[in-house]
Design a protein around this motif. Structure first.
Motif, PDB file in Angstrom:
ATOM      1  N   UNK A 166       0.670  -1.099   0.217  1.00  0.00           N
ATOM      2  CA  UNK A 166      -0.220   0.055  -0.086  1.00  0.00           C
ATOM      3  C   UNK A 166       0.884   1.226  -0.005  1.00  0.00           C
ATOM      4  N   UNK A 167       2.188   1.148   0.503  1.00  0.00           N
ATOM      5  CA  UNK A 167       2.905   2.480   0.670  1.00  0.00           C
ATOM      6  C   UNK A 167       3.449   2.978  -0.923  1.00  0.00           C
ATOM      7  N   UNK A 168       2.866   3.831  -1.381  1.00  0.00           N
ATOM      8  CA  UNK A 168       3.612   4.392  -2.707  1.00  0.00           C
ATOM      9  C   UNK A 168       4.795   5.229  -2.429  1.00  0.00           C
ATOM     10  N   UNK A 169       5.674   5.368  -3.518  1.00  0.00           N
ATOM     11  CA  UNK A 169       6.798   5.983  -3.566  1.00  0.00           C
ATOM     12  C   UNK A 169       7.915   5.538  -4.438  1.00  0.00           C
ATOM     13  N   UNK A 170       9.140   6.188  -4.539  1.00  0.00           N
ATOM     14  CA  UNK A 170       9.941   5.519  -5.389  1.00  0.00           C
ATOM     15  C   UNK A 170      10.241   6.608  -6.471  1.00  0.00           C
ATOM     16  N   UNK A 171      11.418   6.617  -7.274  1.00  0.00           N
ATOM     17  CA  UNK A 171      11.980   7.483  -8.318  1.00  0.00           C
ATOM     18  C   UNK A 171      11.747   8.849  -7.670  1.00  0.00           C
ATOM     19  N   UNK A 172      12.324   9.313  -6.313  1.00  0.00           N
ATOM     20  CA  UNK A 172      12.184  10.574  -5.966  1.00  0.00           C
ATOM     21  C   UNK A 172      10.657  10.808  -5.236  1.00  0.00           C
ATOM     22  N   UNK A 173       9.497  10.096  -5.537  1.00  0.00           N
ATOM     23  CA  UNK A 173       8.199  10.388  -4.970  1.00  0.00           C
ATOM     24  C   UNK A 173       8.366  10.229  -3.553  1.00  0.00           C
ATOM     25  N   UNK A 174       7.577  10.821  -2.621  1.00  0.00           N
ATOM     26  CA  UNK A 174       7.512  10.799  -1.150  1.00  0.00           C
ATOM     27  C   UNK A 174       6.535   9.636  -1.142  1.00  0.00           C
ATOM     28  N   UNK A 175       7.213   8.500  -0.266  1.00  0.00           N
ATOM     29  CA  UNK A 175       6.259   7.296   0.216  1.00  0.00           C
ATOM     30  C   UNK A 175       5.125   7.894   1.265  1.00  0.00           C
ATOM     31  N   UNK A 176       4.179   7.227   1.103  1.00  0.00           N
ATOM     32  CA  UNK A 176       2.946   7.730   1.592  1.00  0.00           C
ATOM     33  C   UNK A 176       2.152   6.610   2.102  1.00  0.00           C
ATOM     34  N   UNK A 177       1.751   6.782   3.328  1.00  0.00           N
ATOM     35  CA  UNK A 177       0.899   5.808   4.043  1.00  0.00           C
ATOM     36  C   UNK A 177      -0.585   6.350   4.329  1.00  0.00           C
ATOM     37  N   UNK A 178      -1.780   5.771   3.765  1.00  0.00           N
ATOM     38  CA  UNK A 178      -3.187   6.474   3.803  1.00  0.00           C
ATOM     39  C   UNK A 178      -3.581   5.979   5.152  1.00  0.00           C
ATOM     40  N   UNK A 179      -4.341   7.070   5.801  1.00  0.00           N
ATOM     41  CA  UNK A 179      -4.971   6.671   7.159  1.00  0.00           C
ATOM     42  C   UNK A 179      -6.331   5.654   6.708  1.00  0.00           C
ATOM     43  N   UNK A 180      -6.965   5.767   5.902  1.00  0.00           N
ATOM     44  CA  UNK A 180      -7.946   5.213   5.400  1.00  0.00           C
ATOM     45  C   UNK A 180      -7.669   3.415   4.849  1.00  0.00           C
ATOM     46  N   UNK A 181      -6.328   3.591   4.319  1.00  0.00           N
ATOM     47  CA  UNK A 181      -5.940   1.926   4.126  1.00  0.00           C
ATOM     48  C   UNK A 181      -5.728   1.338   5.100  1.00  0.00           C
TER      49      UNK A 181
END
Length: 408
Positions: free
Chosen positions: A342-357
């Protein structure tokens, strides 16, 4: 002392000035070329940064080693990684790696009758030697600097007599041995914790764990994560809200592995900028966004609150009646898989953990009494690990202090 040739602290019986010597006069290059055979098996090594030591990269057949120009290293050799030396990648080859091989990307050295290689290993940990390594390297990117060995060998260092070198080395070796022992104990404790996490929480597709406390039976129940913990987003604030005092804002840096800690560089904001509830004792602090995706999802139980503090905008806060069970649950295989998916990120993007997820995740949980047992067990284990970690850090600081005062 006034003379820069005399250290601040010395052993009794030594009073002479330290000599300023050229490195190239004190060290000897060692070269043992290897004629590689495709079917023979060889052990390759690498050097860890920050004087972390020499470690094995594994065993490979000659046909699997792409760089054919290899050299044999022996126990007691001094090994320097030419491409990582500015990061402190150098050290003495231990006994168990005797006979391993390295490419010509490494410099292999011996001491002389005027320089103990063990003493030089201590010199290499000094900020002054880190500076010399940097000055004798070239390139644009700090991660790609190349070591100019010839230039480095022309640099100078201060050294005492060989007898004083041996005395200093012997003294600091006692501290090094204590550091190694504490590190080993800490590693065993962390491995023990991982073993219990695997056995005390149900595996994927199962509803009971492999190991339980006596008196507990029956399946664990499926529940949404939001049923066992309430999640709150953190405070978003403007640069103008930052104040020298006021309300402390907790960030990712306040989570040291699995332990909560306050930091000297914590941010404080004005009281009127705070529009959320303060954190409470035993809330769980969670990193929800970070430039490094591997740090997203790390968490720790907050304890030792003495003043008002809130969690920052890149953090989540989980409140539960059984915080130590929930915190342990978030160290289990379920949570690790959830973070990976569920955590997105990589290639310079900010990794993010959603409260809803996180809230919507289905987890297995036992009754309250068993939750208490499990939570207390991992709480005590985490406290033991944290104590060993503090002791290890104290030993490292002690060594650092001696290095500053016992060398020129």
């Amino acid at each position: 002392m006034e003379s820069k040739r005399i250290p601040e602290i010395r052993f009794l019986g030594f009073s002479a000035d330290w000599d300023e010597r050229i490195l190239g006069d004190l060290l000897i290059d060692v070269s043992r070329p290897l004629k590689m055979v495709d079917d023979d098996v060889y052990q390759l090594v690498t050097v860890k940064r920050r004087n972390g030591g020499i470690v094995s990269r594994g065993f490979f057949k000659g046909s699997e080693v792409l760089v054919k120009s290899q050299f044999i290293i022996k126990s007691g050799d001094y090994l320097i990684s030419k491409r990582q030396v500015v990061h402190g990648a150098n050290g003495i080859v231990p006994d168990y790696l005797d006979g391993s091989i390295v490419s010509n990307e490494y410099l292999v050295l011996h001491g002389t009758k005027e320089l103990s290689i063990d003493f030089f290993s201590l010199i290499s940990e000094l900020p002054s030697m880190y500076k010399i390594f940097f000055l004798s390297s070239y390139g644009i990117d700090i991660e790609k600097l190349v070591f100019n060995v010839s230039d480095w060998k022309k640099r100078k260092v201060f050294v005492p007599s060989i007898s004083e070198q041996l005395k200093i080395t012997s003294f600091l070796q006692v501290i090094n041995n204590a550091i190694t022992l504490h590190q080993q104990e800490l590693t065993i404790l962390k491995q023990t914790k991982q073993g219990f996490l695997q056995k005390m929480f149900p595996k994927e597709g199962e509803s009971v764990p492999e190991v339980r406390f006596p008196g507990f039976i029956g399946n664990w129940e499926q529940r949404k994560f939001s049923e066992i913990a309430t999640i709150r987003r953190g405070l978003t604030y403007k640069p103008s809200d930052v104040s020298g005092n006021g309300v402390r804002v907790l960030r990712s840096s306040n989570i040291n592995e699995d332990t909560f800690e306050l930091k000297s560089d914590d941010v404080f904001v004005k009281k009127d900028a705070v529009k959320i509830e303060p954190v409470k004792e035993n809330d769980i602090l969670i990193t929800s966004a970070n430039g490094s995706s591997r740090l997203v999802g790390k968490h720790a139980v907050i304890n030792g609150i003495k003043t008002n503090m809130v969690h920052g905008g890149f953090m989540l806060l989980a409140s539960s009646s059984q915080p130590y069970f929930v915190n342990a649950l978030m160290n289990s295989s379920w949570y690790k898989k959830f973070i990976n998916v569920y955590v997105s990120g990589g290639n310079g993007a900010i990794g993010n953990l959603s409260k809803g997820d996180l809230e919507s995740q289905i987890v297995y949980a036992p009754g309250v009494a068993e939750q208490v047992k499990i939570g207390n067990f991992f709480k005590q284990l985490d406290e033991t690990i944290a104590l060993h970690q503090r002791e290890l850090e104290a030993l490292k600081e002690t060594k650092k202090a001696f290095l500053q005062k016992i060398f020129v």
